[in-house]
Design a protein around this motif. Structure first.
Motif, PDB file in Angstrom:
ATOM      1  N   ASP A  14      16.090  24.307  25.489  1.00 51.07           N
ATOM      2  CA  ASP A  14      17.124  23.964  23.870  1.00 51.07           C
ATOM      3  C   ASP A  14      18.117  24.156  23.915  1.00 51.07           C
ATOM      4  N   ALA A  15      18.861  25.063  24.359  1.00 51.57           N
ATOM      5  CA  ALA A  15      20.333  25.523  24.865  1.00 51.57           C
ATOM      6  C   ALA A  15      20.641  24.390  25.454  1.00 51.57           C
ATOM      7  N   PHE A  16      20.146  23.572  26.503  1.00 50.26           N
ATOM      8  CA  PHE A  16      21.206  22.785  27.031  1.00 50.26           C
ATOM      9  C   PHE A  16      21.034  21.847  26.180  1.00 50.26           C
ATOM     10  N   LEU A  17      19.851  21.386  26.172  1.00 46.59           N
ATOM     11  CA  LEU A  17      20.193  19.561  24.898  1.00 46.59           C
ATOM     12  C   LEU A  17      20.825  20.292  23.676  1.00 46.59           C
ATOM     13  N   CYS A  18      21.227  21.722  22.821  1.00 46.66           N
ATOM     14  CA  CYS A  18      22.768  21.522  21.953  1.00 46.66           C
ATOM     15  C   CYS A  18      23.765  22.136  22.825  1.00 46.66           C
ATOM     16  N   TRP A  19      24.019  22.442  23.645  1.00 45.65           N
ATOM     17  CA  TRP A  19      25.172  22.233  24.126  1.00 45.65           C
ATOM     18  C   TRP A  19      25.241  20.744  24.408  1.00 45.65           C
ATOM     19  N   LEU A  20      23.940  19.923  25.171  1.00 45.79           N
ATOM     20  CA  LEU A  20      25.634  19.093  25.157  1.00 45.79           C
ATOM     21  C   LEU A  20      25.746  18.345  24.002  1.00 45.79           C
ATOM     22  N   LEU A  21      24.656  17.948  23.396  1.00 43.60           N
ATOM     23  CA  LEU A  21      24.609  17.341  21.921  1.00 43.60           C
ATOM     24  C   LEU A  21      26.217  17.679  20.871  1.00 43.60           C
ATOM     25  N   SER A  22      26.224  19.231  21.773  1.00 46.28           N
ATOM     26  CA  SER A  22      28.106  19.663  21.320  1.00 46.28           C
ATOM     27  C   SER A  22      29.081  18.877  21.268  1.00 46.28           C
ATOM     28  N   HIS A  23      28.811  17.841  22.512  1.00 42.64           N
ATOM     29  CA  HIS A  23      30.422  17.117  22.971  1.00 42.64           C
ATOM     30  C   HIS A  23      30.181  16.373  21.931  1.00 42.64           C
ATOM     31  N   SER A  24      29.167  16.015  21.494  1.00 40.87           N
ATOM     32  CA  SER A  24      29.727  14.592  20.470  1.00 40.87           C
ATOM     33  C   SER A  24      30.018  14.720  18.809  1.00 40.87           C
ATOM     34  N   ILE A  25      30.509  16.288  18.267  1.00 42.70           N
ATOM     35  CA  ILE A  25      30.716  17.221  17.795  1.00 42.70           C
ATOM     36  C   ILE A  25      32.062  16.270  17.488  1.00 42.70           C
ATOM     37  N   LYS A  26      32.378  15.828  16.020  1.00 39.01           N
ATOM     38  CA  LYS A  26      33.720  15.161  16.007  1.00 39.01           C
ATOM     39  C   LYS A  26      34.899  15.911  15.376  1.00 39.01           C
ATOM     40  N   GLY A  27      36.249  16.173  16.330  1.00 37.50           N
ATOM     41  CA  GLY A  27      37.109  17.565  16.057  1.00 37.50           C
ATOM     42  C   GLY A  27      37.003  18.641  17.034  1.00 37.50           C
ATOM     43  N   LEU A  28      36.209  18.531  17.399  1.00 37.62           N
ATOM     44  CA  LEU A  28      36.113  19.959  18.308  1.00 37.62           C
ATOM     45  C   LEU A  28      35.909  19.295  19.786  1.00 37.62           C
ATOM     46  N   LYS A  29      37.123  20.130  20.580  1.00 37.00           N
ATOM     47  CA  LYS A  29      37.162  20.183  22.349  1.00 37.00           C
ATOM     48  C   LYS A  29      36.593  19.685  22.537  1.00 37.00           C
ATOM     49  N   LYS A  30      36.226  18.343  23.650  1.00 37.35           N
ATOM     50  CA  LYS A  30      35.336  18.285  24.784  1.00 37.35           C
ATOM     51  C   LYS A  30      36.232  18.105  25.814  1.00 37.35           C
ATOM     52  N   ASP A  31      34.523  17.507  26.749  1.00 33.05           N
ATOM     53  CA  ASP A  31      35.286  17.575  27.842  1.00 33.05           C
ATOM     54  C   ASP A  31      34.719  15.650  28.220  1.00 33.05           C
ATOM     55  N   ASN A  32      35.992  15.285  28.839  1.00 28.15           N
ATOM     56  CA  ASN A  32      35.747  13.787  28.353  1.00 28.15           C
ATOM     57  C   ASN A  32      33.962  13.172  29.286  1.00 28.15           C
ATOM     58  N   ASN A  33      34.150  13.837  30.770  1.00 25.14           N
ATOM     59  CA  ASN A  33      32.984  13.662  31.623  1.00 25.14           C
ATOM     60  C   ASN A  33      31.821  13.825  30.487  1.00 25.14           C
ATOM     61  N   ILE A  34      31.336  14.929  30.220  1.00 21.74           N
ATOM     62  CA  ILE A  34      29.866  15.416  29.370  1.00 21.74           C
ATOM     63  C   ILE A  34      29.943  14.535  28.486  1.00 21.74           C
ATOM     64  N   ARG A  35      31.360  14.006  27.718  1.00 26.53           N
ATOM     65  CA  ARG A  35      30.621  13.411  26.349  1.00 26.53           C
ATOM     66  C   ARG A  35      30.583  12.263  27.122  1.00 26.53           C
ATOM     67  N   ASP A  36      30.670  11.478  27.942  1.00 28.10           N
ATOM     68  CA  ASP A  36      30.169  10.220  27.912  1.00 28.10           C
ATOM     69  C   ASP A  36      28.780   9.901  28.392  1.00 28.10           C
ATOM     70  N   TYR A  37      28.770  11.451  29.578  1.00 25.55           N
ATOM     71  CA  TYR A  37      26.730  11.393  29.659  1.00 25.55           C
ATOM     72  C   TYR A  37      26.132  11.754  28.540  1.00 25.55           C
ATOM     73  N   THR A  38      27.010  12.704  27.473  1.00 29.45           N
ATOM     74  CA  THR A  38      26.118  12.805  25.997  1.00 29.45           C
ATOM     75  C   THR A  38      25.408  11.421  25.222  1.00 29.45           C
ATOM     76  N   ILE A  39      26.859  10.192  24.933  1.00 33.16           N
ATOM     77  CA  ILE A  39      26.590   9.474  24.571  1.00 33.16           C
ATOM     78  C   ILE A  39      26.178   8.605  24.986  1.00 33.16           C
ATOM     79  N   ASP A  40      25.557   8.329  26.858  1.00 37.12           N
ATOM     80  CA  ASP A  40      24.504   7.669  27.280  1.00 37.12           C
ATOM     81  C   ASP A  40      23.183   8.046  26.922  1.00 37.12           C
ATOM     82  N   PHE A  41      22.915   9.445  26.805  1.00 36.39           N
ATOM     83  CA  PHE A  41      22.085  10.419  26.640  1.00 36.39           C
ATOM     84  C   PHE A  41      21.159   9.410  24.979  1.00 36.39           C
ATOM     85  N   LEU A  42      22.544  10.243  23.976  1.00 36.11           N
ATOM     86  CA  LEU A  42      22.245  10.096  22.670  1.00 36.11           C
ATOM     87  C   LEU A  42      21.492   8.670  22.452  1.00 36.11           C
TER      88      LEU A  42
END
Length: 74
Positions: free
Chosen positions: A18-46
């Motif tokens: 659960d913690a991993f999924l929340c952390w992963l999805l947090s990279h797609s919250i608008k306005g938060l600092k993100k790691d672009n590599n993780i964000r790309d993975y998050t978008i693919d996951f969604l």
């Protein structure tokens, strides 16, 4: 509420999955600092779980993922 895309923000006593999924999805919250590599993975996951998003170019969550709502895990 102070939001961070830090795994340990979510992994305070909840199951690690659960913690991993929340952390992963947090990279797609608008306005938060993100790691672009993780964000790309998050978008693919969604897109894999929500086929309607497959054609979208820009995907953001409008609010933070929650570890548990009404006694139901992520």
């Amino acid at each position: 509420m102070n939001l961070e895309n830090n795994l340990f923000y979510y992994a305070t006593g909840e199951l690690s999955q659960d913690a991993f999924l929340c952390w992963l999805l947090s990279h797609s919250i608008k306005g938060l600092k993100k790691d672009n590599n993780i964000r790309d993975y998050t978008i693919d996951f969604l897109k894999a779980f929500i086929p309607a998003l497959a054609k979208e170019d820009c995907i953001y969550l409008s609010y933070a993922p929650e570890k548990q709502v009404n006694k139901v895990d992520v």
